[in-house]
Design an enzyme around this catalytic site. Structure first.
Site, PDB file in Angstrom:
ATOM      1  N   SER B 170       2.766  -5.236  -5.585  1.00  0.00           N
ATOM      2  CA  SER B 170       2.999  -4.594  -3.369  1.00  0.00           C
ATOM      3  C   SER B 170       1.930  -4.097  -3.877  1.00  0.00           C
ATOM      4  O   SER B 170       1.065  -3.535  -3.238  1.00  0.00           O
ATOM      5  CB  SER B 170       4.027  -3.354  -3.318  1.00  0.00           C
ATOM      6  OG  SER B 170       4.654  -3.744  -4.453  1.00  0.00           O
ATOM      7  N   ALA B 172       0.190  -5.202  -1.235  1.00  0.00           N
ATOM      8  CA  ALA B 172      -0.725  -5.302   0.423  1.00  0.00           C
ATOM      9  C   ALA B 172      -0.432  -3.890   0.934  1.00  0.00           C
ATOM     10  O   ALA B 172      -1.889  -3.339   0.877  1.00  0.00           O
ATOM     11  CB  ALA B 172      -0.090  -6.340   1.221  1.00  0.00           C
ATOM     12  N   ASP B 173       0.726  -2.817  -0.035  1.00  0.00           N
ATOM     13  CA  ASP B 173       1.201  -2.145   0.417  1.00  0.00           C
ATOM     14  C   ASP B 173      -0.097  -1.243  -0.382  1.00  0.00           C
ATOM     15  O   ASP B 173      -0.119  -0.349   0.378  1.00  0.00           O
ATOM     16  CB  ASP B 173       2.335  -1.757   0.001  1.00  0.00           C
ATOM     17  CG  ASP B 173       4.025  -2.394   0.658  1.00  0.00           C
ATOM     18  OD1 ASP B 173       3.944  -2.131   1.737  1.00  0.00           O
ATOM     19  OD2 ASP B 173       3.611  -3.418   0.479  1.00  0.00           O
ATOM     20  N   ASP B 174      -0.245  -1.841  -1.298  1.00  0.00           N
ATOM     21  CA  ASP B 174      -1.326  -0.394  -2.115  1.00  0.00           C
ATOM     22  C   ASP B 174      -3.045  -0.745  -1.312  1.00  0.00           C
ATOM     23  O   ASP B 174      -2.867   0.848  -1.350  1.00  0.00           O
ATOM     24  CB  ASP B 174      -1.462  -1.309  -3.515  1.00  0.00           C
ATOM     25  CG  ASP B 174      -0.033  -1.100  -4.257  1.00  0.00           C
ATOM     26  OD1 ASP B 174       0.866   0.270  -3.826  1.00  0.00           O
ATOM     27  OD2 ASP B 174       0.325  -1.518  -5.003  1.00  0.00           O
ATOM     28  N   GLY B 177      -3.283   1.515   2.361  1.00  0.00           N
ATOM     29  CA  GLY B 177      -2.181   2.773   1.483  1.00  0.00           C
ATOM     30  C   GLY B 177      -3.784   3.488   1.040  1.00  0.00           C
ATOM     31  O   GLY B 177      -3.458   4.382   1.906  1.00  0.00           O
TER      32      GLY B 177
END
Lengths: 393, 393
Positions: B170, B172-174, B177
């Site tokens: 993931s 983009a999420d990482d 974040g």
């Protein structure tokens, strides 16, 4: 600028960086308002030669070196090292990405620098880290991606006549750079206002930076012996989410993997029978029958140009996007409205360039205010830094 | 723990996060020593149900929720919102990743929270950001990757019968974040020790996080109209660097793209004629003749199993790696020696798990000292937090 301005005003960073990871780390801090002094050899960071050029200056470097003060010196000379020491005495943090051991060999190791300035935090970015059996191996970002596990996963099952592609950008260097910037600020928070605190030595490796993204795969291997295999554009644990071929040969990325979105998606594609199918009301049931669902979606997308399929799905509040190329990005109304894409005058190139905004924003600061200046020329700030800051030293 | 310990001891973070990006941001801070209070609904973060389970607990979540205090409450109840306000009054930062507008609708918007605690920094992570025409669209990580430009590039030229793969995690999420954690610390540095300073409101978007990695492609499009196309496993601007097929069907990533390494590489593969070729002494010359060089390398790798080719290239100090799968990572001697892979006891799963170390290290703190505890159960710290911390409130 309204309000409190950029948060790192007054935070001074010395960059002994070259190529990507170290300079990217320092740029994150510069974009947040830090005073970053980039130290280059007299011939400049080799990155200045990368990619297309205008007026003898690289276009990419306009972004990569923005918001920094650029000074040039020779690290191999006594004078150059004395200047670095004098700057380290006045800095909050230093970021470097030489091969492990290089700074020690030229007499600028952490012990030397922290003897001059005990409160200096030193972030070291390298391929494999500052210790361990592979420490001295040469490492490029591609190797960090291969060993960190992401290259194995970036592939399509059954495709054996082409190598798994890279993701097209220097992802290992970038992520290691962001981690390094973050860790520097963690150390800086601890040091600020605490006269007892010493600077930290931070060790960030490219391989470990990629490996840190591997979700639950490591404990799953340890417990069950499972080795995650590539899944193409699908997810192993959610359905339907995939990339589908459209009538014009373009690809469309669709995320239909929640119960409510799934039913809306089936309605748009004219398959309310599948939307109502009892087997497919939960993610577990959809994962077990993902081939059937994916085939139904692609049977629909193949009848429409990508832009039209995207419009219909978007109107039904279904997560969807075609695979944007740089033209799509540059011209997208959302990117323009949020100033994610903005026009910036670059005096070296003597052109108005498009620059990407930092993806982190602070209230009261607009994206153009975060790009204070584009990359300066080699040594552009020698007079200011060596003269005014060091008092002619 | 020796020396100064983890840098963020004494920094308190309230996490109103779910799924990946918000909780990942908070975990970065927790791994650096912050006291992170993760607020979950009574049924828990839905991420707790993702992937394989042991004893009714997800294996991935053992990592994803580590080093946090977990409390449960109902944000839709008056009591739950009062608890959040009381915690916000005592926190340095809050991280949330609801859809834009949700917190405002339930009466917990930034204005309300900063009225209670003007020094609270609030980081908001969302798909498209807090403003702009796409703000309210549903966004998953896959869509952020498609619109941010990375999916278009993660592809093999000429392959039209399979969609461009995702990179398997993931991403983009990482990245969003990590950016959010970094920006929180930038704001925290500004606030600490400055009684006048107010907390910041930070806006991080998944789309922009991916787009921030697009190197010089945006200004090159703006200046020349160039649209970067995918290159498979090669780089457009350096040669030779690619992934080559070996005799056992495995792939080998080789970075031979410096003048000296290139000559060593040609020697190992028995092509000193190419190593001495005048046309190929510079990167520009090699890029112009990359097909010839790549063919020579693969003609050699196809004669050897990947492990043997890797050994020979490594012995000649050439950057090389096979594409590690999770077994390779878990068993690698460097990962083990550096404790990038380490054994951690998880009391909920009642098993010893393999956990990945944080890729950022601080002098005097070993990787096992950075994993203070594995993910707690839902509400495990209700008594401690609502009782001791809030005084029974």
């Amino acid at each position: 600028m309204t309000g409190q301005g950029l948060p790192l005003a007054g935070f001074r960073v010395l960059e002994l960086g070259h190529y990507i990871a170290g300079p990217f780390a320092a740029r994150m801090l510069a974009d947040m308002g830090a005073e970053v002094i980039k130290v280059e050899p007299p011939e400049g960071d080799p990155h200045r030669g990368w990619g297309s050029q205008v007026n003898g200056h690289a276009v990419w470097f306009s972004i990569h070196g923005r918001n920094k003060l650029c000074v040039s010196l020779d690290l191999k000379s006594e004078d150059g090292r004395e200047k670095v020491k004098a700057l380290a005495a006045r800095a909050d943090a230093l970021i470097e990405n030489f091969r492990p051991g290089y700074l020690e060999r030229i007499g600028l190791g952490p012990e030397v620098l922290q003897a001059i300035n005990p409160r200096l935090t030193i972030a070291r970015v390298s391929g494999y880290g500052q210790d361990g059996p592979y420490r001295d191996k040469p490492a490029f970002g591609s190797i960090g991606e291969a060993m960190g596990g992401i290259r194995h996963l970036t592939a399509t099952p059954g495709v054996t006549d082409h190598p798994p592609p890279r993701c097209g950008v220097s992802i290992a260097d970038d992520i290691a750079g962001i981690y390094a910037a973050m860790a520097v600020l963690g150390a800086a928070w601890a040091t600020k206002g605490n006269p007892e605190a010493k600077g930290r030595i931070i060790d960030v490796d490219l391989v470990g930076s990629i490996f840190s993204l591997m979700e639950g795969m490591l404990p799953e291997y340890g417990l069950f012996g499972w080795v995650r295999q590539p899944q193409g554009a699908a997810l192993p644990t959610a359905a339907p989410t995939n990339t589908y071929l459209c009538a014009d040969g373009k690809w469309l990325c669709v995320g239909g993997n929640s119960d409510a979105i799934y039913r809306r998606l089936m309605k748009v594609i004219g398959r309310e029978d599948l939307g109502a199918d009892e087997r497919l009301q939960t993610n577990i049931g959809r994962c077990a029958n993902v081939k059937e669902i994916d085939a139904a979606i692609e049977a629909w997308t193949r009848t429409l140009p990508a832009a039209e399929a995207e419009r219909l799905l978007d109107a039904a509040d279904i997560p969807v996007s075609r695979l944007y190329d740089m033209k799509d990005c540059a011209e997208d109304p959302h990117f323009r409205a949020r100033q994610t894409v903005m026009e910036v005058r670059d005096p070296l190139l003597d052109r108005t360039l498009l620059h990407p905004a930092p993806p982190f924003r602070f209230d009261g600061v607009s994206p153009p205010e975060m790009v204070r200046w584009t990359a300066p020329a080699i040594g552009a700030h020698n007079d200011h830094v060596f003269g005014e800051l060091l008092g002619g030293k």
